[in-house]
Scaffold this motif. Structure first.
Motif, short mmCIF file in Angstrom:
data_model
loop_
_atom_site.label_atom_id
_atom_site.label_comp_id
_atom_site.label_asym_id
_atom_site.label_seq_id
_atom_site.Cartn_x
_atom_site.Cartn_y
_atom_site.Cartn_z
N SER A 76 0.94 -1.29 -0.07
CA SER A 76 -0.02 -0.08 -0.02
C SER A 76 0.76 1.31 0.01
O SER A 76 0.35 2.34 0.01
N ILE B 152 2.31 3.67 -1.69
CA ILE B 152 1.98 4.11 -2.94
C ILE B 152 2.92 5.00 -3.90
O ILE B 152 3.30 4.82 -4.89
N TYR C 68 5.32 3.49 -6.37
CA TYR C 68 4.82 3.49 -7.81
C TYR C 68 5.30 4.27 -8.72
O TYR C 68 5.43 4.07 -9.95
N GLU D 35 1.06 1.75 -16.24
CA GLU D 35 0.03 1.00 -15.20
C GLU D 35 0.50 1.46 -13.90
O GLU D 35 -0.48 1.51 -12.90
N ASP D 36 1.81 1.89 -13.62
CA ASP D 36 2.23 2.17 -12.27
C ASP D 36 1.60 3.71 -12.05
O ASP D 36 0.98 3.86 -10.85
N SER E 228 -0.76 4.91 -13.25
CA SER E 228 -2.40 4.84 -13.03
C SER E 228 -2.78 4.37 -11.74
O SER E 228 -3.64 4.91 -11.09
N ARG E 229 -2.02 3.35 -11.05
CA ARG E 229 -2.01 3.01 -9.71
C ARG E 229 -2.08 4.11 -8.69
O ARG E 229 -2.88 4.30 -7.76
N GLN F 123 -5.22 6.24 -8.91
CA GLN F 123 -6.20 5.84 -8.33
C GLN F 123 -6.31 6.13 -7.09
O GLN F 123 -7.57 6.32 -6.39
N GLU F 124 -5.12 6.17 -6.23
CA GLU F 124 -5.05 6.35 -4.88
C GLU F 124 -5.09 8.03 -4.56
O GLU F 124 -5.50 8.55 -3.64
N ARG G 79 2.84 10.13 -16.23
CA ARG G 79 1.90 9.26 -17.05
C ARG G 79 1.54 9.74 -18.67
O ARG G 79 1.75 9.30 -19.61
#
Length: 427
Positions: free
Chosen positions: A269, A271, A274, A292-293, A295-296, A299-300, A311
């Motif tokens: 967790s 974050i 990432y 993808e990293d 985007s993770r 999300q948080e 990104r």
């Protein structure tokens, strides 16, 4: 009286009168006649020191010690000159050499104490000053004895402050990080040196110092500190991130990814890891995994402009031009809402550069964007938008350019009114 002695005596007289430049000229004459006269080098070095020529003084003392390497007063003079040049290690070496020759010289202990204090060895400095004070006391030199006692008192006060700081590590680290943010990297590094000297097993201090060293460009020293931090505490996630960052700077992208993976095994967790792994994937040209990293993270932390920005860069290299534009715009919106105009304008400039690239993707026009009022003139719309962005015409132009890119083929007034409505919606 021969010329050599005459010039030498005149040099001494001028030095005593405070005419150090004149004294140097007389000693020059002496040494032209006799380049082996140790006293002339020594006295000329003293005069050069008084004139502020520290390098010249060192050169004269070196020459004198080559001719007679057991002269304690010359070592002392050279040590004091090194102190003036902030060569504390060199001053300490000269003090220790003097004490090897004569271990009952108060000035040598005093010099040793000063050098140790500057090097941060406070406990050892106190021992040296105490020894000097005892000798001065035996010699009935009350003034220098008191000076040593005053130095001891000052050092003890420093130690007390150090103990208080150690009791509140969190506050200390906060101050260090504030210095890093203000670009005072050398000061932060010195603070952490002192803390590690006080507590060599402080993993957090090693971790922060590794980060500071990396920012100073000392990558291998940074790796050494971060390795030490993780040896002391293998669970310190921050150290994995810092080491990943340093390894990226050194071109070791695989090592950086491994560091991030280790951190995520400890705490999936966490974050921020990432972001670092995304950068490493991107530098390894694995743009899909980088996206993808990032985007993770989004999300948080949907309000993290750097995650959108990174990104966007990865999407550009992945040839997703529309996605990159969207991410740049999202980052710009966040900076706009924060009132960070510098970052906002920089991203808008980046958007314009991206838009100038050849297009591989084309958005479809949409008929349901919004209905323009058609009741406001172009100049009124322009003035309104410019006021909304704080009077910056170039920012207003960028917003309209973005609208043009997204929705080609619309009237000019439409783009200005669309930019106004977008700003009002985002606020």
């Amino acid at each position: 009286m021969d010329q050599e002695q005459e010039f030498y005596n005149r040099g001494l007289e001028k030095a005593l009168a405070g005419d150090f430049a004149g004294a140097v000229r007389e000693f020059d004459r002496v040494l032209r006649i006799n380049p082996q006269l140790i006293e002339a080098y020594y006295k000329r070095g003293r005069c050069r020191f008084e004139l502020g020529d520290r390098t010249g003084a060192i050169a004269d003392y070196n020459q004198a010690l080559q001719l007679q390497p057991e002269r304690t007063e010359i070592y002392l003079s050279r040590g004091l000159t090194k102190l003036a040049l902030k060569d504390n290690a060199g001053a300490l070496a000269d003090a220790e050499q003097t004490l090897k020759l004569n271990n009952n010289l108060a000035p040598a202990y005093s010099l040793q104490g000063t050098a140790l204090r500057r090097l941060g060895n406070l406990a050892e400095a106190i021992v040296s000053f105490k020894q000097a004070a005892n000798i001065y006391l035996a010699e009935k030199d009350k003034q220098n004895c008191q000076r040593c006692i005053d130095s001891i008192t000052e050092i003890q006060a420093e130690q007390n402050r150090a103990q208080a700081a150690l009791a509140t590590h969190t506050g200390f680290y906060y101050q260090v990080l504030q210095k890093v943010q203000r670009g005072k990297l050398t000061e932060a590094w010195e603070d952490l040196n002192w803390l590690i000297q006080a507590d060599p097993n402080d993993a957090q201090a090693h971790s922060y110092r590794g980060m500071v060293l990396s920012k100073l460009g000392y990558y291998q020293q940074a790796i050494n500190d971060l390795n030490q931090a993780l040896q002391l505490n293998p669970q310190i996630l921050q150290a994995y991130c810092y080491r990943a960052m340093v390894r990226m700077e050194m071109g070791d992208y695989g090592g950086a990814i491994n560091d991030c993976n280790q951190a995520l095994q400890i705490d999936p967790s966490y974050i921020d890891v990432y972001i670092y792994r995304g950068k490493a994937h991107h530098k390894s040209a694995n743009h899909r995994l980088a996206i993808e990293d990032y985007s993770r993270v989004i999300q948080e932390k949907s309000d993290d402009p750097q995650a959108y920005y990174q990104r966007a860069v990865a999407r550009l290299d992945f040839e997703d031009l529309p996605g990159a534009i969207e991410d740049y715009q999202q980052a710009a919106n966040i900076y706009f809402n924060r009132g960070d105009w510098q970052q906002y304008r920089e991203i808008l400039d980046q958007i314009k550069k991206v838009q100038s690239r050849p297009r591989r993707y084309q958005r479809k026009n949409s008929a349901d964007f919004f209905s323009p009022s058609n009741s406001t003139s172009l100049s009124e719309l322009q003035n309104q938008l410019i006021r909304m962005v704080g009077g910056y015409r170039d920012i207003a132009d960028r917003l309209v350019d973005i609208a043009r890119y997204k929705y080609p083929g619309m009237p000019e007034e439409w783009y200005w009114e669309k930019a106004i409505q977008d700003l009002e919606r985002d606020r």
